[in-house]
Write an enzyme that holds these catalytic residues in place. Structure first.
Site, mmCIF file in Angstrom:
data_model
loop_
_atom_site.group_PDB
_atom_site.id
_atom_site.type_symbol
_atom_site.label_atom_id
_atom_site.label_comp_id
_atom_site.label_asym_id
_atom_site.label_seq_id
_atom_site.Cartn_x
_atom_site.Cartn_y
_atom_site.Cartn_z
ATOM 1 C CE LYS A 198 -1.440 2.849 2.697
ATOM 2 N NZ LYS A 198 -1.399 4.004 1.728
ATOM 3 C CD GLU A 249 13.513 1.354 9.409
ATOM 4 O OE1 GLU A 249 14.059 0.253 9.458
ATOM 5 O OE2 GLU A 249 13.966 2.354 10.002
ATOM 6 C CB CYS A 263 12.902 9.793 8.668
ATOM 7 S SG CYS A 263 13.855 8.625 7.743
ATOM 8 C CD GLU A 301 10.201 13.838 11.423
ATOM 9 O OE1 GLU A 301 9.042 13.443 11.596
ATOM 10 O OE2 GLU A 301 11.102 13.111 10.980
#
Ligand SMILES: NC(=O)C1=CN([C@@H]2O[C@H](COP(=O)(O)OP(=O)(O)OC[C@H]3O[C@@H](n4cnc5c(N)ncnc54)[C@H](O)[C@@H]3O)[C@@H](O)[C@H]2O)C=CC1
Ligand SMILES: O=C(O)[C@H](O)CS(=O)(=O)O
Length: 473
Positions: A171, A246, A280, A377
């Site tokens: 997906k 992750e 990331c 973040e």
């Protein structure tokens, strides 16, 4: 481009409602893909189940040969894949081409690893027994991928899964389904048997619900936000899903007094502004020791001023658009909050005049721990710089986060660098290196940045089950 679902070797979904894909640089409609849901997700799992026996019974060399054919097709289609990526998520074309090679290299690397899945013999304690460890593929693997590396995050999962003998249901992010569909189209051309690879675009919640709760799916490998990672972890608990997660990051960069400042500036530029700051592992906060603080800020600012903002398809663009308006709003909020709490914008700090989800590459000095940008973040092209005095202070600041994905340190002293690295609680460390990621190395985080590792020889272990076999002789 078929822009359809690929299930059991068939391109289907023409009749389904469509989901639009827009170019974040221009807002233009790039294409549409089917809005698959629970029914299509179940069809994909059925297909993966039917294909598993044949695929897992092939020899490692047979699987490796098909993976190598796939690698060659990815390289041959570099330009087409790169343009798709840039159109649907905005990254500069040069970076998109780099990602195609990065993605293809995962396939090539695991084609070879297929042939190095070794078992063990264990010295016996009983002359009438022989002890062994056998390895076997975990089974059906579900891969759920993010928009920021739409090719590499998919092949980083497909590579080891297929090499191990698993079948795959995919997906992709609704922001970037086209690159994923093209990857599957090329996989079909490479000769993967029907049902080995299946892709379902559409409702994350409905498709995810099937992937996470159907007992036939034995492993879920996810790359994306920590928030969604936690949702999936809970959803998979009832069927004990093996998970690779992750997740988000909040990388600190530490520049010591004895750093090579030019090397540090180069490294921070690479870490901070790759993919317009939407990785990331991007440096999210920069800590510079007091003796070199002003020199670093001055040299770093001069480099940032050289960055060209624009449409990723245009020659010379270094900074493309952010993925959507929400991302622009988050970056804006971080900058405004920093200024309100005492920081100074040295360069950038606003959106440029041109239309689109753009934000100017920005340097903020005199940042402090009270600011949102030093705790969340940002996922955008903004670098906050904070001064520190002692190394102990820098390590404490760096580790003061629930995240543990990547961290960076710049120093020319082996002794100082070693003492810093061993105290940092992060899964990936760049030491005088702003771009550490490599297919042959284990990629993953500690704490709330995830579970497991992808890439490297470690990256295939999570797609295998280990069997201890005790043989009476
Ligand atoms: N650690 C790593 O390697 C990486 C982490 N990330 C993190 O992901 C975020 C940005 O990527 P996004 O795609 O926006 O993350 P996201 O977490 O919103 O989405 C990631 C994927 O999960 C799907 N998803 C969302 N909710 C779901 C649900 N309830 N069930 C099933 N699937 C669901 C999305 O459609 C997408 O395919 C950032 O926080 C970034 O740090 C992104 C890339 C790599
Ligand atoms: O999704 C990401 O941010 C990637 O994992 C970063 S990298 O692998 O390209 O460094």
């Amino acid at each position: 481009m078929k822009n359809l679902l690929y299930i059991n070797g068939q391109w289907i979904g023409e009749e389904l409602e469509k989901v639009p894909v827009h170019n974040p640089a221009t807002g233009e409609l790039v294409s549409e893909v089917p809005k698959g849901g629970k029914k299509e997700a179940l069809q994909a799992v059925d297909a993966a189940e039917q294909a598993f026996e044949e695929w897992s019974n092939l020899t490692a060399y047979d699987r490796a040969n098909i993976l190598k054919t796939y690698y060659n097709l990815l390289i041959e289609h570099e330009q087409e894949l790169a343009e798709l990526m840039t159109k649907e998520m905005g990254k500069p074309l040069t970076e998109a081409k780099g990602e195609v090679h990065y993605a293809a290299n995962y396939i090539e690397w695991y084609a070879e690893q297929a042939k190095r899945i070794y078992g063990e013999t264990i010295p016996t304690h009983d002359p009438n027994k022989r002890l062994q460890v056998w390895k076997k593929p975990v089974g059906i693997v579900a891969a759920i991928t993010p928009w920021n590396f739409p090719a590499a995050m998919l092949t980083r999962k497909m590579g080891p899964a297929l090499a191990a003998g698993c079948t795959v249901v995919i997906k992709p992010s609704s922001e970037t389904p086209l690159t994923a569909i093209k990857l599957v189209e090329l996989a079909e051309q490479a000769g993967f048997p029907k049902g080995v690879i299946n892709i379902v675009t559409g409702s994350s919640r409905e498709i995810g619900e099937v992937f996470l709760t159907d007992a036939r799916v034995r492993k879920v490998t996810f790359t994306g936000s920590t928030e969604v990672g936690k949702v999936l972890m809970k959803q998979g608990a009832d069927t004990m899903k093996k998970l690779s997660l992750e997740l988000g990051g909040h990388a600190p960069i530490i520049v010591l007094n004895d750093a090579d400042i030019d090397k540090a500036v180069q490294g921070v530029m690479a870490s901070k502004f790759r993919n317009t700051g939407q990785t990331c592992v991007c440096g999210n906060r920069v800590y510079v020791q007091s003796e070199v603080y002003e020199t670093f800020v001055e040299k770093f600012t001069e480099s940032v001023k050289q960055l060209q903002v624009g449409n990723g398809l245009e020659e010379g663009t270094n900074i493309g658009p952010l993925i959507n308006q929400a991302a622009v709003e988050k970056v804006t909020e971080h900058v405004e909050d920093a200024v309100k709490n005492g920081a100074t914008v040295v360069v950038g700090g606003e959106q440029p005049a041109e239309q689109g989800n753009y934000y100017l590459p920005t340097v903020i000095k005199d940042a402090n721990a009270s600011m949102l940008i030093m705790n969340e973040e940002t996922f955008g092209p903004v670098a906050p710089v904070q001064k520190f005095d002692t190394v102990e202070e820098a390590i404490k600041l760096a580790n003061d986060t629930p995240y543990g994905l990547a961290a960076y340190v710049f120093t020319e002293s082996v002794s100082a660098g070693t003492k810093v690295v061993e105290k940092l609680d992060f899964g990936i460390i760049g030491w005088n290196d702003g771009a550490p990621s490599a297919v042959q190395a284990p990629f993953g985080g500690m704490k709330e940045s995830g579970l497991g590792r992808e890439g490297g020889h470690q990256g295939i272990d999570d797609f295998l089950e280990m069997q201890y076999v005790s043989i009476g002789v």
